[in-house]
Scaffold this motif. Structure first.
Motif, PDB file in Angstrom:
ATOM      1  N   TRP A  33      30.982 -14.556 -26.622  1.00  0.00           N
ATOM      2  CA  TRP A  33      31.653 -15.386 -27.749  1.00  0.00           C
ATOM      3  C   TRP A  33      32.253 -16.710 -27.115  1.00  0.00           C
ATOM      4  O   TRP A  33      31.788 -17.781 -27.751  1.00  0.00           O
ATOM      5  CB  TRP A  33      32.952 -14.798 -28.358  1.00  0.00           C
ATOM      6  N   ASN A  35      30.587 -18.478 -25.007  1.00  0.00           N
ATOM      7  CA  ASN A  35      29.482 -19.089 -24.798  1.00  0.00           C
ATOM      8  C   ASN A  35      29.005 -19.965 -25.827  1.00  0.00           C
ATOM      9  O   ASN A  35      28.420 -21.159 -25.892  1.00  0.00           O
ATOM     10  CB  ASN A  35      28.340 -18.149 -24.218  1.00  0.00           C
ATOM     11  N   THR A  36      29.400 -19.199 -26.995  1.00  0.00           N
ATOM     12  CA  THR A  36      29.151 -20.241 -28.351  1.00  0.00           C
ATOM     13  C   THR A  36      30.044 -21.243 -28.501  1.00  0.00           C
ATOM     14  O   THR A  36      29.727 -22.464 -29.190  1.00  0.00           O
ATOM     15  CB  THR A  36      29.295 -19.282 -29.396  1.00  0.00           C
ATOM     16  N   LYS A  56      22.475 -23.927 -29.351  1.00  0.00           N
ATOM     17  CA  LYS A  56      23.584 -23.370 -30.043  1.00  0.00           C
ATOM     18  C   LYS A  56      23.205 -22.276 -30.949  1.00  0.00           C
ATOM     19  O   LYS A  56      23.798 -21.203 -31.049  1.00  0.00           O
ATOM     20  CB  LYS A  56      24.370 -24.782 -30.952  1.00  0.00           C
ATOM     21  N   ALA A  59      22.830 -19.530 -28.652  1.00  0.00           N
ATOM     22  CA  ALA A  59      24.105 -18.774 -28.261  1.00  0.00           C
ATOM     23  C   ALA A  59      24.761 -18.048 -29.432  1.00  0.00           C
ATOM     24  O   ALA A  59      25.169 -16.848 -28.943  1.00  0.00           O
ATOM     25  CB  ALA A  59      25.221 -19.937 -28.031  1.00  0.00           C
ATOM     26  N   ASP A  60      24.419 -18.479 -30.546  1.00  0.00           N
ATOM     27  CA  ASP A  60      24.830 -17.833 -31.877  1.00  0.00           C
ATOM     28  C   ASP A  60      23.860 -16.383 -31.890  1.00  0.00           C
ATOM     29  O   ASP A  60      24.491 -15.455 -32.238  1.00  0.00           O
ATOM     30  CB  ASP A  60      24.659 -18.303 -33.362  1.00  0.00           C
ATOM     31  N   LEU A  63      25.343 -14.078 -29.247  1.00  0.00           N
ATOM     32  CA  LEU A  63      26.729 -13.367 -29.664  1.00  0.00           C
ATOM     33  C   LEU A  63      26.182 -12.053 -30.933  1.00  0.00           C
ATOM     34  O   LEU A  63      26.800 -11.112 -30.699  1.00  0.00           O
ATOM     35  CB  LEU A  63      27.379 -14.200 -30.410  1.00  0.00           C
TER      36      LEU A  63
END
Length: 118
Positions: A33, A35-36, A56, A59-60, A63
């Protein structure tokens, strides 16, 4: 009568092992999380001609995948913790080993599934 006493003595140990395993999984999820939340430089898709996948977005996606992976790993560690408690005296160590081994088992299963599909 003896069986009831041994079960009540084991249940706090099992609860401690499960809590330890749960906290390891929460720690891993928190890392994904966080990381996002990091600012990325390549957030723009203005120069992309077709499909655009930014850092981005990656990263999502990480997650979402890690949340599902860690959920199933936690469910598996509930079962594995009971087995480790029979062999290990420390409930915290049993929970840690359950978290590690359930994650390893799921990772090997995911790799085997991907290898069979290709």
């Amino acid at each position: 009568m003896l069986d009831q006493e041994s079960t009540t003595k084991r249940s706090p140990r099992y609860g401690t092992a499960v809590l330890t395993s749960f906290l390891w999984h929460v720690t891993a999820f928190a890392a994904a999380w966080l990381n996002t939340l990091v600012d990325r430089e390549d957030n723009s898709c203005d120069d992309a001609g077709g499909f655009c996948f930014t850092a981005k977005d990656g990263a999502d996606l990480l997650l979402a995948v890690s949340a599902a992976f860690l959920f199933f790993s936690m469910m598996l560690s509930l079962v594995i913790a009971a087995g480790f408690l029979r062999r290990v005296r420390s409930a915290v160590l049993a929970g840690t080993l359950a978290a590690l081994s359930s994650t390893a088992v799921l990772a090997m299963g995911a790799v085997a599934l991907l290898a069979l599909q290709s």
